[in-house]
Write a protein that holds these residues in place. Structure first.
Motif, PDB file in Angstrom:
ATOM      1  N   THR A  23       0.733  -1.275   0.110  1.00 53.68           N
ATOM      2  CA  THR A  23      -0.118   0.013   0.197  1.00 53.68           C
ATOM      3  C   THR A  23       0.837   1.218   0.030  1.00 53.68           C
ATOM      4  OG1 THR A  23      -1.886  -1.160   1.086  1.00 53.68           O
ATOM      5  CG2 THR A  23      -1.719   1.333   1.249  1.00 53.68           C
ATOM      6  N   ALA A  24       1.817   1.121   0.967  1.00 52.55           N
ATOM      7  CA  ALA A  24       2.707   2.323   0.942  1.00 52.55           C
ATOM      8  C   ALA A  24       3.544   2.503  -0.133  1.00 52.55           C
ATOM      9  CB  ALA A  24       3.653   2.406   2.026  1.00 52.55           C
ATOM     10  N   ASP A  25       4.038   1.428  -0.958  1.00 49.49           N
ATOM     11  CA  ASP A  25       4.666   1.612  -2.087  1.00 49.49           C
ATOM     12  C   ASP A  25       4.134   2.040  -3.084  1.00 49.49           C
ATOM     13  OD1 ASP A  25       7.158   0.801  -4.144  1.00 49.49           O
ATOM     14  OD2 ASP A  25       5.650  -0.473  -4.877  1.00 49.49           O
ATOM     15  N   LYS A  26       2.935   1.707  -3.438  1.00 46.68           N
ATOM     16  CA  LYS A  26       2.036   2.123  -4.476  1.00 46.68           C
ATOM     17  C   LYS A  26       1.384   3.766  -4.296  1.00 46.68           C
ATOM     18  CE  LYS A  26       2.332  -1.525  -6.739  1.00 46.68           C
ATOM     19  NZ  LYS A  26       3.156  -1.694  -8.040  1.00 46.68           N
ATOM     20  N   LEU A  27       1.209   3.889  -2.906  1.00 42.64           N
ATOM     21  CA  LEU A  27       0.627   5.334  -2.896  1.00 42.64           C
ATOM     22  C   LEU A  27       1.818   6.289  -3.090  1.00 42.64           C
ATOM     23  CD1 LEU A  27      -1.293   7.435  -1.510  1.00 42.64           C
ATOM     24  CD2 LEU A  27      -0.377   6.686   0.542  1.00 42.64           C
TER      25      LEU A  27
END
Length: 214
Positions: free
Chosen positions: A103-107
């Motif tokens: 989630t953090a990576d894509k955000l």
């Protein structure tokens, strides 16, 4: 701010091993305080913060046009674009994420860069670039690479990215990597300035560099 820090900490805490070497990608800091401070050493985080801050200031006052604001606006736009490009070219596939890490990576690396660029292309504001603004914006990646190279040895040879790891690659290789990223930053800043003069401005908006500060 707290949400961003926590998401990145989750990302780092769940970071797997490098696929090619089987060795740890990086030591993110021993203590919770150390890890929290290391969050701000990431180019990704700094780029996201600049984009977020300038977007918030525009929401409060859409007619901002000072030189200081213009430099930060262009810096954020180009830096977040570089973040997306470098992630795709140099880091994509290096690590496999899941749950909060994914989630953090894509955000941070995909969603924000796309929204920032599309938002700027669609809504501007226009007229905030100039040769002087471009030159001042380019100082950011240079300062970042210098900061990273100096900070690394002072933080137990911890580096936020493998291509900036002086301990593993040596100063010459990191310098070359920094120059490549710097040239990319210059090219994107110049392209943004070129586009800024050719994209249509919103009706009733005619920003000029008149405000003394943010």
């Amino acid at each position: 701010m707290g949400v961003i820090i926590q998401v990145v900490l989750d990302w780092q805490n769940n970071m797997p091993l490098v696929a090619e070497t089987g060795e740890s990608f990086q030591k993110f800091g021993g203590s919770p305080l150390g890890r929290a401070l290391n969050v701000f050493a990431f180019f990704t985080i700094q780029s996201n913060l600049i984009v977020g801050a300038t977007s918030l200031l525009l929401a409060i006052n859409p007619n901002r046009s000072s030189t200081v604001f213009s430099v930060f606006r262009l810096t954020g736009l180009v830096a977040i674009t570089v973040t997306g490009i470098v992630t795709y070219v140099a880091l994509d596939g290096l690590l496999v994420f899941d749950t909060w890490a994914l989630t953090a990576d894509k955000l941070l690396h995909v969603a924000v860069p796309i929204m920032a660029v599309v938002g700027w292309l669609a809504f501007g504001p226009r007229g905030l670039t100039s040769p002087r603004v471009v030159k001042l914006a380019v100082l950011f990646p240079l300062a970042y690479m210098l900061f990273t190279a100096i900070r690394g040895p002072l933080s137990s040879d911890w580096y936020p990215y493998p291509f900036a790891d002086v301990h593993e690659l040596g100063y010459l290789r990191v310098l070359v990597n920094g120059l490549v990223i710097g040239l990319l930053f210059v090219a994107l800043a110049a392209a943004a300035a070129w586009l800024d003069k050719r994209l249509p401005a919103k009706q009733g908006a005619a920003p000029t560099h008149t405000e003394p500060a943010l």
